[in-house]
Design an enzyme around this catalytic site. Structure first.
Site, PDB file in Angstrom:
ATOM      1  N   GLY A 210     -10.165  -3.583   2.937  1.00 42.99           N
ATOM      2  CA  GLY A 210      -9.867  -2.521   1.781  1.00 42.99           C
ATOM      3  C   GLY A 210      -9.454  -1.293   2.372  1.00 42.99           C
TER       4      GLY A 210
ATOM      5  CB  THR B  45       1.826   6.858  10.129  1.00 44.55           C
ATOM      6  OG1 THR B  45       2.145   6.008   8.927  1.00 44.55           O
ATOM      7  CG2 THR B  45       0.499   7.969   9.640  1.00 44.55           C
TER       8      THR B  45
ATOM      9  CG  ASP C 150      -6.608   1.606   5.722  1.00 44.42           C
ATOM     10  OD1 ASP C 150      -5.793   2.119   5.261  1.00 44.42           O
ATOM     11  OD2 ASP C 150      -6.757   0.231   5.887  1.00 44.42           O
TER      12      ASP C 150
HETATM   13  O1  RIB Z   1      -5.057  -1.603   5.206  1.00 41.34           O
HETATM   14  C1  RIB Z   1      -5.382  -2.957   5.283  1.00 41.34           C
HETATM   15  C2  RIB Z   1      -6.228  -3.248   4.222  1.00 41.34           C
HETATM   16  O2  RIB Z   1      -5.130  -3.466   3.445  1.00 41.34           O
HETATM   17  C3  RIB Z   1      -6.916  -4.625   4.446  1.00 41.34           C
HETATM   18  O3  RIB Z   1      -8.051  -4.334   5.182  1.00 41.34           O
HETATM   19  C4  RIB Z   1      -6.796  -5.163   3.139  1.00 41.34           C
HETATM   20  O4  RIB Z   1      -8.187  -5.482   2.589  1.00 41.34           O
HETATM   21  C5  RIB Z   1      -5.870  -4.287   2.304  1.00 41.34           C
HETATM   22  O5  RIB Z   1      -6.292  -3.740   1.522  1.00 41.34           O
END
Ligand code: RIB
Length: 314
Positions: free
Chosen positions: A48, A226, A259
């Site tokens: 997530g 990015t 992320d």
């Molecule tokens: O950015 C990667 C994430 O996107 C994954 O972990 C998945 O859960 C989605 O949210």
């Protein structure tokens, strides 16, 4: 400000966003529409975008980190809470709600590229209630993404103290209402998201990232694009663009690398580090994350990020 890490005290990052159980299969290549292919063993891991960014801000960024989100009353929630607690992320802003924990179906091909479909579940119930408002008001940086309702993103921005940067990772990309554009201090996007938001979606992002950033700077004061293995571009109104080079790594799984970048960028900004230098540290953390499988599990520790950074500075 040219230095990061040791020389600035850690600040507080409040991440407002999603938490998913990632259901992952390795595949020789991604299937075409209507096609069935055989993959490897099924893995379940914590993911997530919101939770990944929170784990990265805490573990790789060394920030005091709080997540505002929502989980179901199921074992997926337990998996996520274990991972968040392991990284030292505060989760009192993550209520258990009457919807299943978000789930992401992910295929990872041999070259490390992923394809993802998200069933949002509890993420659609993330709100800024009184408790969340209090947490957001304690932030040095507020970081959000777009796997939660856009009204919640607006409310999160509105709950921060004056002068506190609001960083939006516009992923997955979607049309943004004016209220979001007005709130954003730093927009973080990949090239595809930049093209979508600049109104050039649907085409290959043939346009130079700096051209796309120029368009986006008419709406927000700062943009970080990015560029995968090529690093990132930092563009700010009234200042020369800064190209931050990538570092060479062997990609195993790119899931969550963006992320990791966002979480560490926010952590550096919360320390008071300049945006271009923050992007440099975040880029190193993101590059380390692609060298191992998974999303949250792949986020490096701070010592490794700083040691790699030192090596690449020479
Ligand atoms: O950015 C990667 C994430 O996107 C994954 O972990 C998945 O859960 C989605 O949210």
């Amino acid at each position: 400000m040219g230095n990061s890490g040791g020389e600035h005290a850690a600040g507080r990052v409040v991440v407002v966003g999603s938490a998913n159980v990632d259901v992952v299969v390795d595949v020789p290549r991604h299937p075409r529409g209507g096609e069935t292919i055989l993959g490897g063993e099924l893995r379940r891991s914590p993911g997530g975008k919101g939770a990944n960014q929170a784990v990265a801000a805490a573990r790789a960024g060394g920030a005091d980190t709080v997540l505002v989100g929502a989980l179901g009353r199921d074992d997926g929630a337990e998996l996520l809470l274990r991972s968040l607690a392991g990284a030292g992320v505060r989760t009192d802003g993550v209520p258990r709600v009457g919807a299943p924990t978000g789930t992401a179906l992910i295929t990872v091909s041999t070259d490390g590229e992923n394809a993802i479909v998200v069933a949002p579940g509890a993420n659609d119930r993330v709100t800024v209630d009184d408790g969340a408002r209090e947490l957001i008001a304690s932030a040095d940086v507020v970081l959000a993404q777009l796997e939660i309702p856009v009204e919640t993103v607006v409310a999160a921005a509105g709950a921060r103290r004056p002068g506190v940067p609001f960083v939006l990772n516009a992923a997955p990309s979607r049309d943004l209402p004016d209220a979001v554009w007005r709130a954003v201090d730093v927009l973080v996007v990949n090239e595809h998201e930049a093209a979508d938001l600049a109104g050039r979606g649907g085409e290959n992002p043939a346009e130079e990232p700096s051209e796309l950033a120029r368009v986006l700077l008419s709406r927000v004061p700062a943009v970080v694009v990015t560029l995968g293995g090529e690093g990132s571009l930092v563009a700010r109104r009234g200042r020369l663009d800064v190209r931050v080079p990538g570092i060479e790594v062997v990609a195993v799984d790119t899931t969550g690398a963006g992320d990791t970048f966002c979480g560490v960028l926010a952590a550096e900004l919360a320390r008071g580090v300049d945006l271009a230098e923050a992007a440099r540290v975040a880029g190193v953390a993101g590059a380390l994350a692609v060298t191992r499988p998974g999303a949250q599990e792949a986020a490096p520790h701070r010592a490794e990020v700083l040691a790699t950074l030192r090596r690449h500075r020479g």
